[in-house]
Write a protein that holds these residues in place. Structure first.
Motif, PDB file in Angstrom:
ATOM      1  N   VAL A 183      16.159  51.520   9.944  1.00  0.00           N
ATOM      2  CA  VAL A 183      16.536  52.662  10.780  1.00  0.00           C
ATOM      3  C   VAL A 183      16.463  53.958   9.978  1.00  0.00           C
ATOM      4  CG1 VAL A 183      18.485  53.755  11.954  1.00  0.00           C
ATOM      5  CG2 VAL A 183      17.932  51.367  12.421  1.00  0.00           C
ATOM      6  N   LEU A 184      16.974  53.939   8.757  1.00  0.00           N
ATOM      7  CA  LEU A 184      16.949  55.140   7.914  1.00  0.00           C
ATOM      8  C   LEU A 184      15.514  55.575   7.613  1.00  0.00           C
ATOM      9  CD1 LEU A 184      19.849  54.340   5.409  1.00  0.00           C
ATOM     10  CD2 LEU A 184      19.875  55.988   7.280  1.00  0.00           C
ATOM     11  N   LEU A 185      14.649  54.599   7.315  1.00  0.00           N
ATOM     12  CA  LEU A 185      13.259  54.924   7.015  1.00  0.00           C
ATOM     13  C   LEU A 185      12.547  55.494   8.242  1.00  0.00           C
ATOM     14  CD1 LEU A 185      12.165  51.926   4.751  1.00  0.00           C
ATOM     15  CD2 LEU A 185      12.267  54.332   4.096  1.00  0.00           C
ATOM     16  N   MET A 186      12.833  54.948   9.417  1.00  0.00           N
ATOM     17  CA  MET A 186      12.215  55.475  10.631  1.00  0.00           C
ATOM     18  C   MET A 186      12.696  56.899  10.917  1.00  0.00           C
ATOM     19  SD  MET A 186      10.068  55.068  13.068  1.00  0.00           S
ATOM     20  CE  MET A 186       9.688  53.320  13.295  1.00  0.00           C
ATOM     21  N   THR A 201      -5.345  51.891   4.862  1.00  0.00           N
ATOM     22  CA  THR A 201      -4.948  53.287   4.669  1.00  0.00           C
ATOM     23  C   THR A 201      -5.904  54.021   3.742  1.00  0.00           C
ATOM     24  OG1 THR A 201      -2.624  52.668   4.979  1.00  0.00           O
ATOM     25  CG2 THR A 201      -3.066  54.809   3.964  1.00  0.00           C
ATOM     26  N   VAL A 202      -6.292  53.368   2.643  1.00  0.00           N
ATOM     27  CA  VAL A 202      -7.179  54.004   1.669  1.00  0.00           C
ATOM     28  C   VAL A 202      -8.543  54.299   2.291  1.00  0.00           C
ATOM     29  CG1 VAL A 202      -8.476  53.621  -0.465  1.00  0.00           C
ATOM     30  CG2 VAL A 202      -6.051  53.070  -0.363  1.00  0.00           C
ATOM     31  N   TYR A 203      -9.106  53.309   2.965  1.00  0.00           N
ATOM     32  CA  TYR A 203     -10.428  53.525   3.558  1.00  0.00           C
ATOM     33  C   TYR A 203     -10.380  54.509   4.715  1.00  0.00           C
ATOM     34  CZ  TYR A 203     -13.124  50.257   0.772  1.00  0.00           C
ATOM     35  OH  TYR A 203     -13.788  49.650  -0.266  1.00  0.00           O
ATOM     36  N   ALA A 204      -9.220  54.648   5.347  1.00  0.00           N
ATOM     37  CA  ALA A 204      -9.087  55.679   6.381  1.00  0.00           C
ATOM     38  C   ALA A 204      -9.318  57.056   5.762  1.00  0.00           C
ATOM     39  CB  ALA A 204      -7.709  55.602   7.017  1.00  0.00           C
ATOM     40  N   VAL A 248       3.528  59.875   3.082  1.00  0.00           N
ATOM     41  CA  VAL A 248       4.855  59.281   2.886  1.00  0.00           C
ATOM     42  C   VAL A 248       5.457  58.850   4.218  1.00  0.00           C
ATOM     43  CG1 VAL A 248       7.204  59.721   2.073  1.00  0.00           C
ATOM     44  CG2 VAL A 248       5.258  60.561   0.749  1.00  0.00           C
ATOM     45  N   ALA A 249       5.292  59.673   5.261  1.00  0.00           N
ATOM     46  CA  ALA A 249       5.832  59.331   6.573  1.00  0.00           C
ATOM     47  C   ALA A 249       5.196  58.057   7.113  1.00  0.00           C
ATOM     48  CB  ALA A 249       5.610  60.484   7.547  1.00  0.00           C
ATOM     49  N   GLN A 250       3.871  57.931   6.966  1.00  0.00           N
ATOM     50  CA  GLN A 250       3.186  56.723   7.437  1.00  0.00           C
ATOM     51  C   GLN A 250       3.691  55.494   6.705  1.00  0.00           C
ATOM     52  OE1 GLN A 250       0.668  56.957   9.939  1.00  0.00           O
ATOM     53  NE2 GLN A 250       1.008  54.755  10.054  1.00  0.00           N
ATOM     54  N   SER A 300       9.578  50.489   7.676  1.00  0.00           N
ATOM     55  CA  SER A 300      10.715  50.317   8.585  1.00  0.00           C
ATOM     56  C   SER A 300      10.453  49.188   9.569  1.00  0.00           C
ATOM     57  CB  SER A 300      11.003  51.619   9.333  1.00  0.00           C
ATOM     58  OG  SER A 300      10.013  51.868  10.316  1.00  0.00           O
ATOM     59  N   LEU A 301       9.201  49.064  10.032  1.00  0.00           N
ATOM     60  CA  LEU A 301       8.852  48.010  10.975  1.00  0.00           C
ATOM     61  C   LEU A 301       8.808  46.643  10.303  1.00  0.00           C
ATOM     62  CD1 LEU A 301       6.087  49.922  12.954  1.00  0.00           C
ATOM     63  CD2 LEU A 301       8.323  49.234  13.815  1.00  0.00           C
ATOM     64  N   LYS A 302       8.619  46.635   8.984  1.00  0.00           N
ATOM     65  CA  LYS A 302       8.672  45.373   8.257  1.00  0.00           C
ATOM     66  C   LYS A 302      10.112  44.923   8.021  1.00  0.00           C
ATOM     67  CE  LYS A 302       4.301  45.727   5.688  1.00  0.00           C
ATOM     68  NZ  LYS A 302       3.672  45.802   4.343  1.00  0.00           N
TER      69      LYS A 302
END
Length: 306
Positions: free
Chosen positions: A21-24, A193-196, A232-234, A240-242
């Motif tokens: 919750v805190l991370l989200m 993420t890197v290849y994005a 950082v947000a991503q 958080s979902l993990k």
């Protein structure tokens, strides 16, 4: 260092759902701050949104570099280069439209419309992945789209270019989400993420080249902050979902609209109307229900398989 170490030890003692919750909450605030900077640079400073999109992608590689070095560049090894390239092309189109739309749309309205992405992703998953959408999720989808109509009110007010671009960006981004679903079967989140960033950079640079202006030192500092906040947000949102179920952390994502209303009023003197709040709430409730429903169905399928 001792303070950071103590903070890390203390956070580790918190239950996983609380940390999620805190991370989200942190991710939601960071995303809105990033969008506010993009809007300010594109609106007041005059830096073209396409150029901002390029620097967001390109500078993100430098944010990810320490992680790549720590993992000895293993995330760069992949057997899905064509699919990663396709994701980059689709994602770049969504980013360019969203950044331009953000520069001409009130912050709270853009944030509320951005909640529609899971609605389009659900429809595309049904078409391309063969996922079954039953009555309750169809009702949630219809409520979400009704919320979109509440916000833009076609026929009652003039629908500007900005909201249309935001909606178009969410549709295109939904295609990227479908590709990401395929990629997660074989690739790590770091690789994706890197290849994005790798593939987004040349695509957005090609678009930005027509409007290029070298940023001033102050603008360069803001662009670096955009890349840092976005990366950082991503990462915080994924973590958080993990750590916790979607039903626990996703309601916190609605704080984006609260942050957007506050920052939009303080910085841009934008006051969201009642339609933005009502429509945003309708969209958010419907997308949250869809996400929670999908999470529960996956758990049931996993238990059945076990």
């Amino acid at each position: 260092m001792s303070y950071l170490h103590s903070l890390k030890l203390y956070s580790a003692r918190l239950p996983a759902p609380v940390r999620g919750v805190l991370l989200m909450a942190v991710a939601a605030a960071m995303f809105v701050c990033m969008h506010a900077i993009i809007r300010d640079l594109g609106k007041n400073e005059g830096l073209h949104p396409f150029e901002i999109a390029f620097f967001r992608s390109f500078l993100g590689l430098f944010v990810l570099a320490p992680l790549l070095i720590r993992q000895r560049f293993r995330p760069l090894h992949t057997n899905n280069l064509k699919l990663l390239f396709l994701r980059g092309a689709v994602n770049s189109a969504a980013m360019l439209m969203f950044f331009y739309g953000l520069s001409v749309t009130p912050l709270a309205e853009a944030t509320a419309l951005g909640f529609t992405a899971p609605l389009f992703a659900t429809l595309l998953a049904m078409l391309f992945l063969g996922e079954v959408v039953r009555l309750r999720r169809w009702i949630a989808i219809l409520i979400g789209f009704a919320g979109t109509l509440v916000i833009i009110r076609p026929g009652m007010v003039d629908v500007g270019l900005g909201p249309l671009l935001i909606l178009a960006a969410t549709v295109v981004w939904s295609f990227a989400l479908i590709i990401i679903k395929f990629l997660t079967r074989t690739e790590s989140s770091v690789t994706i993420t890197v290849y994005a960033s790798i593939f987004l950079s040349p695509f957005t640079l090609a678009a930005a080249a027509f409007f290029w202006r070298w940023p001033t030192p102050e603008e360069a500092g803001w662009l670096c902050l955009i890349a840092l906040l976005g990366t950082v947000a991503q990462t915080a949102m994924n973590q958080s979902l993990k750590l916790a179920d979607a039903s626990v952390v996703l309601p916190v994502d609605f704080s984006k609209l609260i942050w957007a209303a506050f920052i939009g009023f303080v910085i841009f003197e934008e006051l969201p109307d009642i339609y933005t709040w009502i429509g945003g709430a309708m969209i958010f409730v419907s997308t949250t229900y869809i996400a929670v429903r999908e999470s529960r169905l996956k758990k049931q399928a996993a238990k059945a398989a076990a």
